[in-house]
Design a protein around this motif. Structure first.
Motif, PDB file in Angstrom:
ATOM      1  N   TRP A   1       0.836  -1.185   0.000  1.00 27.85           N
ATOM      2  CA  TRP A   1       0.000   0.000   0.000  1.00 27.85           C
ATOM      3  C   TRP A   1       0.881   1.249   0.000  1.00 27.85           C
TER       4      TRP A   1
ATOM      5  N   GLN B   1      -1.744   3.165  -3.989  1.00 29.02           N
ATOM      6  CA  GLN B   1      -1.726   1.741  -4.331  1.00 29.02           C
ATOM      7  C   GLN B   1      -2.170   0.899  -3.134  1.00 29.02           C
ATOM      8  N   GLN B   2      -3.069  -0.044  -3.403  1.00 31.54           N
ATOM      9  CA  GLN B   2      -3.527  -1.011  -2.400  1.00 31.54           C
ATOM     10  C   GLN B   2      -3.753  -2.330  -3.134  1.00 31.54           C
TER      11      GLN B   2
ATOM     12  N   SER C   1      -2.536  -6.722  -3.926  1.00 33.86           N
ATOM     13  CA  SER C   1      -2.093  -7.983  -3.325  1.00 33.86           C
ATOM     14  C   SER C   1      -1.774  -8.988  -4.421  1.00 33.86           C
TER      15      SER C   1
ATOM     16  N   ARG D   1      -5.971  -1.864  -6.736  1.00 40.13           N
ATOM     17  CA  ARG D   1      -6.667  -0.579  -6.741  1.00 40.13           C
ATOM     18  C   ARG D   1      -5.998   0.345  -7.749  1.00 40.13           C
TER      19      ARG D   1
END
Length: 315
Positions: A244, A259-260, A262, A289
Motif C-alpha cells: 500500500w 496503491q492497495q 495484493s 486498486r
C-alpha cells in the motif's frame, strides 16, 4: 574434514536444502521465500534466471498508466556471499537485470505503444540474522538446527538502468530506491512459516517525463510464506503479499493513485547435488486498486561453492 564431520547427522541432499537461496523480483510486489535462512560463512553463489511477465508490468510503480497490456522478458544475473558480522551471520548480494519490454497503455486518455530493451536498475543488498542465526562454518551445522530466526536487510536500487525522459515507460527509474526490511521465520518439523515487513523509500526524479519533477510516497508491504520440505531436498512454498502507499506528486500536482494491491504465488526448488539447483516461481495479481497488475513466471539456476563444500561428491 568438513564433509566427514557433517555426514554424522546430515546427508548431502539435506545440505542442499539450506543452500537454496532466494533472488527477488524488481519491485514492491516481490515474493521471496527463505530470505532469512542461516548459511555457512564463506558460501558463494551465482544465479542466472529468466522471467516472463504479462499485464500491467511496470518497472517504476509511479507511472500513472491505465489499461496497460505490457509483456516483458527479463534475464537476471546475481552474485552473493554469506558473511560473518561479529558473532551473527549475514549475506551480501548484487542483482543485475536486463529486460525486453513491449506493449501499450492509456495515458491521459490517449493510447500509446512502447518497445524497449536494456539494463534495468541493478540492486545491492546486505542482510543479517540477529536472532537464531549464529555465524558458523559448514562443520558447525552438524549441531545447528534452525528454529526461530529474525533478521533485517537493506536493499538499494541504483539508478543506472535505461532511461529516456522523453518516454513515459522505461526500464530504469532515474532515482534511488531504499528498501529496509525485517523478517522472521519459525520451523515446525517439515514446515517453515515466514513473515516479512518492508518499506520502499524513493528519492526525487528531477528529470521526469515532460521535463517535470516527480516524487513518491513510500510503499509499505507485508509478505508471508508457508514452506514445506519434501524428501530429496525439494521444497515448495505458498507465497502472498499485500502492499500500500506510493501516491505520487508530479510537477507539484498530487495524484489520486494510492496503491492497495495484493499478489499470490507458488515457489518450488529442486537441488541437483550440493552445488546446483533450479527454482520455479509463479505469481498473479489478486486485487489491484492502482498500480501494476500482472502474471509472472520465473525460472532460475543457481551454483554454489566455497564454505568448505566438497568439489565433488565423495563416497
Amino acid at each position: 574434514m568438513y564433509l566427514k564431520c557433517f555426514k554424522q547427522k546430515h546427508t548431502p541432499l539435506f545440505i542442499a536444502i539450506i543452500f537454496l537461496l532466494a533472488i527477488s523480483d524488481t519491485n514492491a510486489q516481490e515474493l521471496e521465500p527463505r530470505a532469512y535462512t542461516n548459511l555457512p560463512v564463506g558460501l558463494n553463489f551465482v544465479v542466472a534466471g529468466y522471467s516472463y511477465q504479462t499485464g500491467g508490468v511496470l518497472f517504476d510503480p509511479a507511472i500513472p498508466l491505465e489499461n496497460a497490456k505490457i509483456n516483458t522478458h527479463s534475464t537476471l544475473f546475481a552474485y552473493g556471499r554469506s558473511i560473518k558480522v561479529g558473532k551473527i551471520s549475514g549475506k551480501v548480494d548484487a542483482i543485475v537485470p536486463y529486460a525486453w519490454l513491449s506493449g501499450s497503455a492509456d495515458f491521459m486518455g490517449e493510447r500509446g505503444y512502447r518497445e524497449v530493451a536494456g539494463l534495468a536498475d541493478p540492486r545491492v543488498r546486505m542482510s543479517v540474522i540477529f536472532i537464531g542465526g549464529p555465524a558458523l562454518p559448514l562443520s558447525g551445522f552438524k549441531d545447528y538446527k534452525q528454529n526461530f530466526v529474525m533478521g533485517a536487510s537493506m536493499q538499494v536500487y541504483l539508478p543506472i538502468g535505461q532511461y529516456d525522459p522523453e518516454k513515459l515507460v522505461n526500464l530504469g527509474a532515474n532515482r534511488f530506491t531504499f528498501k529496509p526490511e525485517i523478517g522472521m521465520s519459525k520451523t515446525i518439523k517439515q514446515l517453515i512459516l515466514e513473515l516479512a515487513l518492508a518499506g520502499q523509500f524513493y528519492t526525487v526524479n528531477n528529470n521526469y517525463y515532460g521535463g517535470k519533477t516527480m516524487s513518491q510516497d513510500p510503499i509499505g508491504s507485508v509478505q508471508g510464506h508457508i514452506n514445506y520440505n519434501f524428501r530429496g531436498g525439494i521444497w515448495a512454498a505458498l507465497d502472498g503479499t499485500i502492499y500500500w502507499g506510493g501516491k505520487t506528486t508530479i510537477g507539484g500536482v498530487e495524484g489520486d493513485n494510492l496503491q492497495q494491491n495484493s499478489r499470490l504465488g507458488l515457489t518450488m526448488a529442486v537441488p541437483f547435488g550440493i552445488h546446483h539447483s533450479l527454482k520455479l516461481n509463479l505469481s498473479t495479481g489478486v486485487s489491484t486498486r492502482t498500480g501494476s497488475d500482472f502474471d509472472a513466471v520465473t525460472l532460475a539456476w543457481q551454483y554454489r561453492w566455497g564454505a568448505g563444500l566438497p568439489k565433488r561428491k565423495k563416497s
